[in-house]
Design a protein around this motif. Structure first.
Motif: not given
Length: 430
Positions: A367-390
């Motif tokens: 997750v941190h790697s994906v944020l870094k690729k996008a040049c974003l911080k967690s505070s920049n994300i409006d929504t976290v959409f989770l799917t899948g049983g785990s």
């Protein structure tokens, strides 16, 4: 063309949706399951009836027939194999794509019978990464496309599964609503993540997404790996972990047993789909040798009984059941009986969290790697959409709450949102 299917063929579960002139709905594909919109991605060859069964019906008949016949689970996990995958079932040799095609074909036929029309077009989901090796990744994708063609689809389109989940969420947004979303898609074999810009209210005019997708990535950890970890920590001691073996010399001279039990055997026991490979005459003869070299015959007998009677599925079904219970309850038990073996192991949420801590850490890094690729911080994300049983596993969910805030989490239709989003993506092909 006015109809297109969205097929989420998963490692553990599959689901299907229909886009009919931009109207999308989920299709019931397993009448034998309490949740008809999802189907277990399993295949069973009934030797007596000489037929292949899928989903809950396959599971029921496998158990009813006392585990006789060929039962195949987690077949999607073999797609990135470096070598050709083939097996003999009912006297006939099947390639991997042919086996997967049997499942897809039956899903296709069932859905077509339900809607009363033939559908030749499909948007098929795929994980962000089948393999870090680009050639192997390409081959895995090719096998999946081949399976869909064998199953009868003529026009096949692909979309990443987390992007499909994002599109499903986008369909719920209001006109003009914009959100920056991190999608976490937790499958049976992989966990994939995508950061994407979503825009509400453009359903009839599908937009190109190239500039909307800011980053994606993933890790080879999924629901099956959590089951395997429980198997390793709680169950393998019943099957030889910690057991010491004699060398042939010490056995003959009455010396002390000091050799470790073979790790390769234990690792195979932790992967449900690899247990049947232990059922060869050569391996069974090897177990008899281990029994001779062991001071604890019961543990080796447990392996022999598990392998010969093909009870691996029954054992892992109890493990998976316990894992699911831990998403709701503080503790549960794993209950399994086979001959003289009775397993009654208690497991708590805190125990489970410790067991899978290393795997959860790998998910966090992804997750941190994906944020870094996008040049974003967690505070920049409006929504976290989770799917899948785990995504229901407490330690995984707790991480996202801590990192992004409870208010940002969205979690609806975790087992069918990918299929819904795949049909949503199908708008551009109608």
């Amino acid at each position: 063309m006015s109809k297109i299917f969205g097929l989420d063929f998963g490692t553990s579960n599959s689901s299907l949706s229909l886009n009919n002139n931009h109207s999308i709905r989920l299709i019931d594909i397993d009448p034998f399951s309490p949740t008809a919109t999802t189907l277990k991605s399993v295949l069973y060859f009934d030797e007596e009836e000489r037929e292949f069964l899928i989903g809950q019906r396959a599971i029921d008949m496998y158990i009813e027939n006392d585990a006789h016949g060929r039962y195949v689970q987690s077949i999607k996990s073999f797609l990135p194999s470096k070598t050709p995958v083939r097996t003999v079932i009912g006297g006939k040799t099947f390639e991997l794509d042919q086996l997967i095609a049997i499942i897809i074909r039956q899903i296709k036929d069932s859905a077509e019978n339900k809607i009363g029309a033939e559908v030749n077009d499909v948007v098929l989901g795929r994980p962000v990464i089948f393999s870090e090796d680009k050639e192997i990744d390409k081959e895995a994708e090719s096998r999946l496309i081949s399976a869909a063609k064998i199953a009868g689809f003529k026009n096949i389109h692909l979309q990443f599964e987390p992007i499909a989940a994002a599109l499903s969420y986008e369909s719920t947004l209001s006109q003009g609503e914009e959100k920056l979303v991190l999608v976490g898609d937790f499958g049976g074999g992989t966990s994939d993540f995508t950061i994407i810009k979503l825009y509400g209210g453009h359903k009839t005019t599908p937009r190109k997404r190239n500039n909307d997708i800011l980053a994606n990535g993933g890790v080879y950890i999924g629901g099956n790996d959590f089951d395997s970890q429980i198997m390793w920590e709680k169950i393998t001691p019943y099957y030889g972990r910690g057991l010491k073996l004699h060398s042939m010399t010490s056995k003959m001279t009455g010396g002390k047993a000091s050799d470790p039990f073979p790790q390769t055997i234990l690792k195979q026991l932790c992967q449900w789909h690899s247990i049947p490979s232990l059922r060869t005459p050569k391996k069974l003869e090897y177990f008899k040798e281990l029994k001779y070299l062991s001071d604890n015959n019961a543990a080796v007998d447990n392996i022999i009984n598990l392998v010969e009677d093909n009870y691996g599925y029954m054992l892992f079904r109890e493990i998976e059941k316990a894992k699911c219970h831990l998403s709701k309850y503080e503790q549960t038990q794993i209950l399994f009986k086979s001959y003289d073996l009775l397993i009654n192991e208690r497991i708590s949420q805190s125990n489970f969290a410790i067991m899978i801590d290393e795997k959860v850490s790998s998910i966090k890094k992804s997750v941190h790697s994906v944020l870094k690729k996008a040049c974003l911080k967690s505070s920049n994300i409006d929504t976290v959409f989770l799917t899948g049983g785990s995504s229901y596993i407490p330690s995984i969910r707790d991480y996202f709450v801590k990192e992004f805030g409870a208010a940002s989490l969205s979690q609806t239709n975790v087992f069918t949102s990918v299929a819904h989003g795949l049909s949503y993506h199908g708008d551009r092909f109608i």
